[in-house]
Design a protein around this motif. Sequence first.
Motif, PDB file in Angstrom:
ATOM      1  N   ARG A  61       3.129  -1.590   4.010  1.00 42.16           N
ATOM      2  CA  ARG A  61       2.486  -0.298   4.210  1.00 42.16           C
ATOM      3  C   ARG A  61       1.465  -0.106   3.089  1.00 42.16           C
ATOM      4  O   ARG A  61       1.822  -0.071   1.916  1.00 42.16           O
ATOM      5  CB  ARG A  61       3.516   0.824   4.188  1.00 42.16           C
ATOM      6  N   LYS A  62       0.216   0.009   3.469  1.00 44.05           N
ATOM      7  CA  LYS A  62      -0.863   0.116   2.491  1.00 44.05           C
ATOM      8  C   LYS A  62      -0.666   1.335   1.581  1.00 44.05           C
ATOM      9  O   LYS A  62      -0.890   1.241   0.381  1.00 44.05           O
ATOM     10  CB  LYS A  62      -2.203   0.208   3.206  1.00 44.05           C
ATOM     11  N   ASP A  63      -0.232   2.455   2.151  1.00 43.05           N
ATOM     12  CA  ASP A  63      -0.035   3.656   1.335  1.00 43.05           C
ATOM     13  C   ASP A  63       1.068   3.456   0.300  1.00 43.05           C
ATOM     14  O   ASP A  63       0.963   3.941  -0.828  1.00 43.05           O
ATOM     15  CB  ASP A  63       0.258   4.872   2.215  1.00 43.05           C
ATOM     16  N   GLN A  64       2.095   2.707   0.647  1.00 40.98           N
ATOM     17  CA  GLN A  64       3.188   2.440  -0.296  1.00 40.98           C
ATOM     18  C   GLN A  64       2.721   1.521  -1.419  1.00 40.98           C
ATOM     19  O   GLN A  64       3.073   1.716  -2.575  1.00 40.98           O
ATOM     20  CB  GLN A  64       4.390   1.841   0.429  1.00 40.98           C
ATOM     21  N   VAL A  65       1.909   0.533  -1.081  1.00 41.01           N
ATOM     22  CA  VAL A  65       1.379  -0.379  -2.100  1.00 41.01           C
ATOM     23  C   VAL A  65       0.483   0.391  -3.067  1.00 41.01           C
ATOM     24  O   VAL A  65       0.581   0.228  -4.291  1.00 41.01           O
ATOM     25  CB  VAL A  65       0.612  -1.558  -1.455  1.00 41.01           C
ATOM     26  N   LEU A  66      -0.379   1.249  -2.537  1.00 41.83           N
ATOM     27  CA  LEU A  66      -1.248   2.052  -3.399  1.00 41.83           C
ATOM     28  C   LEU A  66      -0.438   2.987  -4.287  1.00 41.83           C
ATOM     29  O   LEU A  66      -0.779   3.211  -5.454  1.00 41.83           O
ATOM     30  CB  LEU A  66      -2.250   2.839  -2.553  1.00 41.83           C
ATOM     31  N   ALA A 104      12.040   4.208  -8.683  1.00 38.79           N
ATOM     32  CA  ALA A 104      12.463   4.821  -7.420  1.00 38.79           C
ATOM     33  C   ALA A 104      11.573   4.356  -6.275  1.00 38.79           C
ATOM     34  O   ALA A 104      12.059   4.069  -5.174  1.00 38.79           O
ATOM     35  CB  ALA A 104      12.432   6.341  -7.539  1.00 38.79           C
ATOM     36  N   ALA A 105      10.277   4.264  -6.529  1.00 40.04           N
ATOM     37  CA  ALA A 105       9.353   3.801  -5.496  1.00 40.04           C
ATOM     38  C   ALA A 105       9.593   2.321  -5.183  1.00 40.04           C
ATOM     39  O   ALA A 105       9.503   1.907  -4.029  1.00 40.04           O
ATOM     40  CB  ALA A 105       7.909   4.024  -5.945  1.00 40.04           C
ATOM     41  N   LEU A 106       9.906   1.538  -6.203  1.00 37.60           N
ATOM     42  CA  LEU A 106      10.218   0.119  -5.970  1.00 37.60           C
ATOM     43  C   LEU A 106      11.456  -0.037  -5.092  1.00 37.60           C
ATOM     44  O   LEU A 106      11.506  -0.922  -4.234  1.00 37.60           O
ATOM     45  CB  LEU A 106      10.449  -0.605  -7.296  1.00 37.60           C
ATOM     46  N   ALA A 107      12.434   0.822  -5.299  1.00 38.61           N
ATOM     47  CA  ALA A 107      13.672   0.732  -4.524  1.00 38.61           C
ATOM     48  C   ALA A 107      13.431   1.017  -3.042  1.00 38.61           C
ATOM     49  O   ALA A 107      14.169   0.524  -2.185  1.00 38.61           O
ATOM     50  CB  ALA A 107      14.703   1.699  -5.088  1.00 38.61           C
ATOM     51  N   LYS A 108      12.403   1.783  -2.725  1.00 40.88           N
ATOM     52  CA  LYS A 108      12.101   2.150  -1.338  1.00 40.88           C
ATOM     53  C   LYS A 108      11.117   1.187  -0.673  1.00 40.88           C
ATOM     54  O   LYS A 108      10.729   1.403   0.462  1.00 40.88           O
ATOM     55  CB  LYS A 108      11.515   3.559  -1.295  1.00 40.88           C
ATOM     56  N   SER A 109      10.701   0.150  -1.394  1.00 41.37           N
ATOM     57  CA  SER A 109       9.669  -0.756  -0.895  1.00 41.37           C
ATOM     58  C   SER A 109      10.258  -2.082  -0.436  1.00 41.37           C
ATOM     59  O   SER A 109      11.305  -2.503  -0.909  1.00 41.37           O
ATOM     60  CB  SER A 109       8.663  -1.043  -2.011  1.00 41.37           C
ATOM     61  N   THR A 110       9.521  -2.729   0.462  1.00 43.33           N
ATOM     62  CA  THR A 110       9.910  -4.073   0.885  1.00 43.33           C
ATOM     63  C   THR A 110       9.462  -5.063  -0.180  1.00 43.33           C
ATOM     64  O   THR A 110       8.628  -4.746  -1.035  1.00 43.33           O
ATOM     65  CB  THR A 110       9.256  -4.447   2.225  1.00 43.33           C
ATOM     66  N   LYS A 164       6.248  -4.925  -2.861  1.00 37.98           N
ATOM     67  CA  LYS A 164       6.414  -5.105  -4.305  1.00 37.98           C
ATOM     68  C   LYS A 164       5.514  -6.214  -4.813  1.00 37.98           C
ATOM     69  O   LYS A 164       4.828  -6.057  -5.826  1.00 37.98           O
ATOM     70  CB  LYS A 164       7.870  -5.440  -4.637  1.00 37.98           C
ATOM     71  N   ASN A 165       5.491  -7.333  -4.105  1.00 31.98           N
ATOM     72  CA  ASN A 165       4.665  -8.472  -4.512  1.00 31.98           C
ATOM     73  C   ASN A 165       3.183  -8.115  -4.516  1.00 31.98           C
ATOM     74  O   ASN A 165       2.449  -8.482  -5.438  1.00 31.98           O
ATOM     75  CB  ASN A 165       4.914  -9.668  -3.605  1.00 31.98           C
ATOM     76  N   ALA A 166       2.735  -7.395  -3.497  1.00 37.28           N
ATOM     77  CA  ALA A 166       1.325  -7.015  -3.413  1.00 37.28           C
ATOM     78  C   ALA A 166       0.947  -6.089  -4.566  1.00 37.28           C
ATOM     79  O   ALA A 166      -0.115  -6.248  -5.179  1.00 37.28           O
ATOM     80  CB  ALA A 166       1.046  -6.330  -2.076  1.00 37.28           C
ATOM     81  N   ALA A 167       1.806  -5.140  -4.885  1.00 33.39           N
ATOM     82  CA  ALA A 167       1.518  -4.197  -5.970  1.00 33.39           C
ATOM     83  C   ALA A 167       1.532  -4.890  -7.328  1.00 33.39           C
ATOM     84  O   ALA A 167       0.638  -4.669  -8.155  1.00 33.39           O
ATOM     85  CB  ALA A 167       2.527  -3.053  -5.952  1.00 33.39           C
ATOM     86  N   ILE A 168       2.517  -5.737  -7.556  1.00 33.02           N
ATOM     87  CA  ILE A 168       2.609  -6.452  -8.838  1.00 33.02           C
ATOM     88  C   ILE A 168       1.409  -7.367  -9.020  1.00 33.02           C
ATOM     89  O   ILE A 168       0.832  -7.435 -10.112  1.00 33.02           O
ATOM     90  CB  ILE A 168       3.930  -7.246  -8.918  1.00 33.02           C
ATOM     91  N   ASP A 169       0.989  -8.059  -7.960  1.00 33.86           N
ATOM     92  CA  ASP A 169      -0.193  -8.923  -8.034  1.00 33.86           C
ATOM     93  C   ASP A 169      -1.442  -8.116  -8.385  1.00 33.86           C
ATOM     94  O   ASP A 169      -2.250  -8.533  -9.214  1.00 33.86           O
ATOM     95  CB  ASP A 169      -0.421  -9.676  -6.722  1.00 33.86           C
ATOM     96  N   ALA A 170      -1.590  -6.965  -7.761  1.00 34.75           N
ATOM     97  CA  ALA A 170      -2.756  -6.120  -8.039  1.00 34.75           C
ATOM     98  C   ALA A 170      -2.731  -5.607  -9.476  1.00 34.75           C
ATOM     99  O   ALA A 170      -3.772  -5.598 -10.147  1.00 34.75           O
ATOM    100  CB  ALA A 170      -2.794  -4.946  -7.068  1.00 34.75           C
TER     101      ALA A 170
END
Length: 71
Positions: free
Chosen positions: A13-18, A49-55, A59-65
Amino acid sequence: MFGRKRSEAEPVRKDQVLRLISLGMRETDAADRDIDGPEFDKAKAAFEAALAKSTQAEKNAAIDALRRHGY
């Protein structure tokens, strides 16, 4: 025909990654200011908390960014 069943890709989900990127930057900025302060604790709790709700894919996409941008 009789090959292995391909697994479905995890949804991203793009909004979750952002949101994860924003919270990760906020946590890092708070740590730069004062790692022992309450602002850092709040930012860290929100990020976790946001990490716990993410796939895992989110998580990988956000950490890479975050890594690409020096966070």
